[in-house]
Design an enzyme around this catalytic site. Structure first.
Site, PDB file in Angstrom:
ATOM      1  N   GLU A   1      44.901  35.992  19.150  1.00  0.00           N
ATOM      2  CA  GLU A   1      44.546  37.095  18.254  1.00  0.00           C
ATOM      3  C   GLU A   1      44.437  38.431  18.983  1.00  0.00           C
ATOM      4  O   GLU A   1      43.896  39.398  18.451  1.00  0.00           O
ATOM      5  CB  GLU A   1      43.251  36.748  17.514  1.00  0.00           C
ATOM      6  CG  GLU A   1      43.448  35.507  16.650  1.00  0.00           C
ATOM      7  CD  GLU A   1      42.209  35.074  15.893  1.00  0.00           C
ATOM      8  OE1 GLU A   1      41.163  35.730  16.041  1.00  0.00           O
ATOM      9  OE2 GLU A   1      42.299  34.089  15.142  1.00  0.00           O
TER      10      GLU A   1
ATOM     11  N   GLU B   1      29.728  33.704  12.310  1.00  0.00           N
ATOM     12  CA  GLU B   1      30.599  32.886  11.453  1.00  0.00           C
ATOM     13  C   GLU B   1      30.574  31.438  11.919  1.00  0.00           C
ATOM     14  O   GLU B   1      30.544  31.180  13.124  1.00  0.00           O
ATOM     15  CB  GLU B   1      32.024  33.445  11.545  1.00  0.00           C
ATOM     16  CG  GLU B   1      33.057  32.719  10.722  1.00  0.00           C
ATOM     17  CD  GLU B   1      34.461  33.275  10.978  1.00  0.00           C
ATOM     18  OE1 GLU B   1      35.418  32.485  10.888  1.00  0.00           O
ATOM     19  OE2 GLU B   1      34.594  34.482  11.261  1.00  0.00           O
TER      20      GLU B   1
ATOM     21  N   ARG C   1      44.789  34.787  10.098  1.00  0.00           N
ATOM     22  CA  ARG C   1      44.733  33.505  10.793  1.00  0.00           C
ATOM     23  C   ARG C   1      45.214  33.741  12.222  1.00  0.00           C
ATOM     24  O   ARG C   1      45.808  34.768  12.531  1.00  0.00           O
ATOM     25  CB  ARG C   1      45.633  32.447  10.131  1.00  0.00           C
ATOM     26  CG  ARG C   1      45.319  32.077   8.697  1.00  0.00           C
ATOM     27  CD  ARG C   1      43.890  31.645   8.430  1.00  0.00           C
ATOM     28  NE  ARG C   1      43.419  30.461   9.149  1.00  0.00           N
ATOM     29  CZ  ARG C   1      43.197  29.259   8.599  1.00  0.00           C
ATOM     30  NH1 ARG C   1      43.436  29.068   7.310  1.00  0.00           N
ATOM     31  NH2 ARG C   1      42.705  28.252   9.305  1.00  0.00           N
ATOM     32  N   SER C   2      44.991  32.741  13.085  1.00  0.00           N
ATOM     33  CA  SER C   2      45.417  32.924  14.477  1.00  0.00           C
ATOM     34  C   SER C   2      46.941  32.958  14.596  1.00  0.00           C
ATOM     35  O   SER C   2      47.489  33.617  15.473  1.00  0.00           O
ATOM     36  CB  SER C   2      44.818  31.840  15.369  1.00  0.00           C
ATOM     37  OG  SER C   2      45.016  30.573  14.801  1.00  0.00           O
TER      38      SER C   2
ATOM     39  N   LYS D   1      40.361  33.535   3.475  1.00  0.00           N
ATOM     40  CA  LYS D   1      41.673  33.323   4.086  1.00  0.00           C
ATOM     41  C   LYS D   1      42.613  32.847   2.985  1.00  0.00           C
ATOM     42  O   LYS D   1      42.424  31.756   2.433  1.00  0.00           O
ATOM     43  CB  LYS D   1      41.587  32.273   5.205  1.00  0.00           C
ATOM     44  CG  LYS D   1      40.842  32.755   6.442  1.00  0.00           C
ATOM     45  CD  LYS D   1      40.696  31.626   7.443  1.00  0.00           C
ATOM     46  CE  LYS D   1      40.162  32.143   8.777  1.00  0.00           C
ATOM     47  NZ  LYS D   1      39.820  31.021   9.691  1.00  0.00           N
TER      48      LYS D   1
ATOM     49  N   ASP E   1      32.142  34.369  16.125  1.00  0.00           N
ATOM     50  CA  ASP E   1      32.649  33.222  15.362  1.00  0.00           C
ATOM     51  C   ASP E   1      32.466  32.011  16.257  1.00  0.00           C
ATOM     52  O   ASP E   1      33.202  31.841  17.232  1.00  0.00           O
ATOM     53  CB  ASP E   1      34.127  33.406  14.988  1.00  0.00           C
ATOM     54  CG  ASP E   1      34.705  32.165  14.286  1.00  0.00           C
ATOM     55  OD1 ASP E   1      33.937  31.220  14.009  1.00  0.00           O
ATOM     56  OD2 ASP E   1      35.919  32.139  14.024  1.00  0.00           O
TER      57      ASP E   1
ATOM     58  N   ASP F   1      33.293  29.890   6.924  1.00  0.00           N
ATOM     59  CA  ASP F   1      34.763  29.828   6.960  1.00  0.00           C
ATOM     60  C   ASP F   1      35.189  28.381   6.729  1.00  0.00           C
ATOM     61  O   ASP F   1      35.544  27.998   5.613  1.00  0.00           O
ATOM     62  CB  ASP F   1      35.266  30.362   8.300  1.00  0.00           C
ATOM     63  CG  ASP F   1      36.764  30.133   8.505  1.00  0.00           C
ATOM     64  OD1 ASP F   1      37.489  29.897   7.506  1.00  0.00           O
ATOM     65  OD2 ASP F   1      37.232  30.186   9.660  1.00  0.00           O
TER      66      ASP F   1
ATOM     67  N   GLN G   1      34.159  30.749  19.844  1.00  0.00           N
ATOM     68  CA  GLN G   1      35.592  31.039  19.709  1.00  0.00           C
ATOM     69  C   GLN G   1      35.933  32.526  19.726  1.00  0.00           C
ATOM     70  O   GLN G   1      36.983  32.916  20.216  1.00  0.00           O
ATOM     71  CB  GLN G   1      36.105  30.406  18.411  1.00  0.00           C
ATOM     72  CG  GLN G   1      37.604  30.466  18.242  1.00  0.00           C
ATOM     73  CD  GLN G   1      38.083  29.491  17.187  1.00  0.00           C
ATOM     74  OE1 GLN G   1      38.142  28.291  17.423  1.00  0.00           O
ATOM     75  NE2 GLN G   1      38.405  29.989  16.015  1.00  0.00           N
TER      76      GLN G   1
ATOM     77  N   LYS H   1      38.711  41.062   9.003  1.00  0.00           N
ATOM     78  CA  LYS H   1      38.780  40.447  10.323  1.00  0.00           C
ATOM     79  C   LYS H   1      40.251  40.202  10.607  1.00  0.00           C
ATOM     80  O   LYS H   1      40.856  39.327   9.995  1.00  0.00           O
ATOM     81  CB  LYS H   1      37.991  39.133  10.297  1.00  0.00           C
ATOM     82  CG  LYS H   1      38.001  38.373  11.596  1.00  0.00           C
ATOM     83  CD  LYS H   1      37.281  37.053  11.419  1.00  0.00           C
ATOM     84  CE  LYS H   1      37.393  36.243  12.688  1.00  0.00           C
ATOM     85  NZ  LYS H   1      36.916  34.872  12.500  1.00  0.00           N
TER      86      LYS H   1
END
Length: 427
Positions: free
Chosen positions: A205, A285, A366-367, A337, A242, A312, A163, A388
């Site tokens: 992102e 991740e 977050r996205s 998060k 990730d 995560d 990702q 991040k």
């Protein structure tokens, strides 16, 4: 006096054009705190519940009017008159009011918006920058950024299964220089992609989402961008991945469709170990499915001494799950998060638990983001050492980087940039 005298919830839009929750908290002295919450695309099954309306006639069912109504009625009644500086008591009041394990009644989005807005109002009332309010006089460490410059998986419409492909500038003496390094690599990569006739459109992102034939081709192209920007991979800049492996785990196998592979947990651990041998990868991740604890254990035993293995979807910022992971020797780092757990107090508890166990904590966006930059202050306030928060484009990502620049300037000579020492648990 920091008594809460008014609370206003509202529906606003995030960086993907989807509704999210914003909250204003007004104190007796006249100061106000405002906070907006983010939303994820690839989510862990055990995350706190984000309350959506489900009314298909509005925003494709993604409206948040119910969550907003909870702020303006029940939550408002419960915390009106409380002292905003009593964050832990206030968050406990919200948790008790909700009464569910996963915050599904009031919605973690409603609760988090209030929790953050209260903290911002209290910091303003105290005359302190937010990072200092969170961390006191000990808050002075800037975070090393994980910069997501190539997107795949659920964040992009391409053939990459992994990702996120990230760069981490570690050879610099300040956050300011690290940010410059990341930006220069981003622009070098854009030129390389354009010269190859590949897409330079960006994903959720802010990273590029070109159609690479394989993960290795992508990593080699990033190495070229690092070199063309005038930096040395492995010294000035390290790489991070990730995998978001939960997204491509089906029937007990890891399906790397872009590469035509179906791998067992052990084979996928070997696949990742091979990548870590070939490339200067310091962090991976979600390298296994969130429920594949045997796979996680195998991966940790194989790579845990030399690569940061970040949970995560595995840990979802939840101290109960993190505690179990620590006891079983699963992973060596947690992604933090705030909207996975729903209050600041619980967020800080997860960071503290990780540090005490020798795990690192990476503060994350977050996205689906907003212009809210609270996570930048959390990263410095907790001396987390890593953040991040996306690539080097899109103002929802830049909001966090620019806030970190301001914080570093505010800290002056006492600001420290950890570089490679951010990975204090690796050998």
């Amino acid at each position: 006096m920091s008594a809460i005298v008014d609370i206003i919830g509202r529906e606003v839009l995030d960086s993907r054009g989807n509704p999210t929750v914003e909250c204003d908290v007004l104190l007796e002295s006249g100061v106000m705190g405002r906070a907006a919450v983010p939303s994820g695309a690839s989510t862990g099954s055990r995350e706190a519940i984000e309350l959506r309306d489900g009314d298909k006639s509005r925003y494709l069912g993604k409206g948040v009017l119910k969550a907003v109504e909870h702020i303006n009625t029940e939550i408002s009644e419960a915390i009106m008159g409380l002292d905003a500086s009593e964050q832990a008591f206030l968050d406990r009041t919200l948790i008790d009011l909700d009464g569910t394990e996963n915050k599904s009644r009031l919605g973690a989005n409603a609760m988090l918006a209030v929790s953050m807005a209260v903290a911002k109002a209290a910091a303003e009332e105290a005359g302190l920058p937010l990072y200092r309010y969170f961390g006191g006089s000990g808050a002075m460490q800037m975070p090393v950024p994980m910069m997501n410059i190539v997107n795949g998986g659920a964040h992009a419409n391409n053939s990459l299964d992994i990702q996120e492909f990230m760069v981490m500038p570690v050879g610099q003496s300040s956050f300011r220089e690290a940010l410059r390094c990341g930006a220069e690599i981003f622009h070098a990569l854009k030129k390389i992609l354009a010269d190859k006739g590949m897409s330079t459109a960006v994903g959720d992102e802010g990273g590029f989402a070109p159609n690479f034939a394989s993960n290795e081709e992508c990593l080699n192209t990033i190495l070229s961008a690092i070199e063309q920007a005038g930096y040395k991979a492995g010294e000035d800049v390290l790489l991070a991945l990730d995998c978001a492996a939960s997204e491509f785990y089906k029937d007990g196998k890891y399906h790397l469709e872009g590469e035509g592979l179906q791998l067992s947990s052990e084979d996928f651990a070997n696949y990742l170990a091979n990548l870590a041998d070939k490339f200067p990868i310091v962090s991976i991740e979600d390298g296994m499915h969130e429920s594949d604890w045997a796979g996680w254990k195998a991966l940790t035993d194989k790579l845990g001494k030399k690569v940061q293995l970040v949970g995560d979807d595995l840990f979802v910022t939840n101290t109960k799950i993190l505690k179990e992971g620590i006891e079983k020797g699963i992973a060596n780092s947690i992604l933090i998060k705030i909207n996975q757990i729903g209050t600041l107090t619980e967020t800080f508890a997860a960071i503290e638990m990780a540090k005490r166990a020798g795990y690192t904590a990476v503060i994350s966006h977050r996205s689906g983001e907003t212009e809210d930059s609270t996570i930048a202050d959390i990263a410095v306030g907790t001396n987390a050492g890593q953040i991040k928060t996306g690539s080097l484009s899109r103002s929802d990502r830049m909001a966090k980087y620019n806030q970190l620049l301001r914080i570093e300037e505010d800290l002056g000579d006492i600001a420290s940039y950890p570089g490679k020492s951010a990975f204090y648990n690796l050998r």
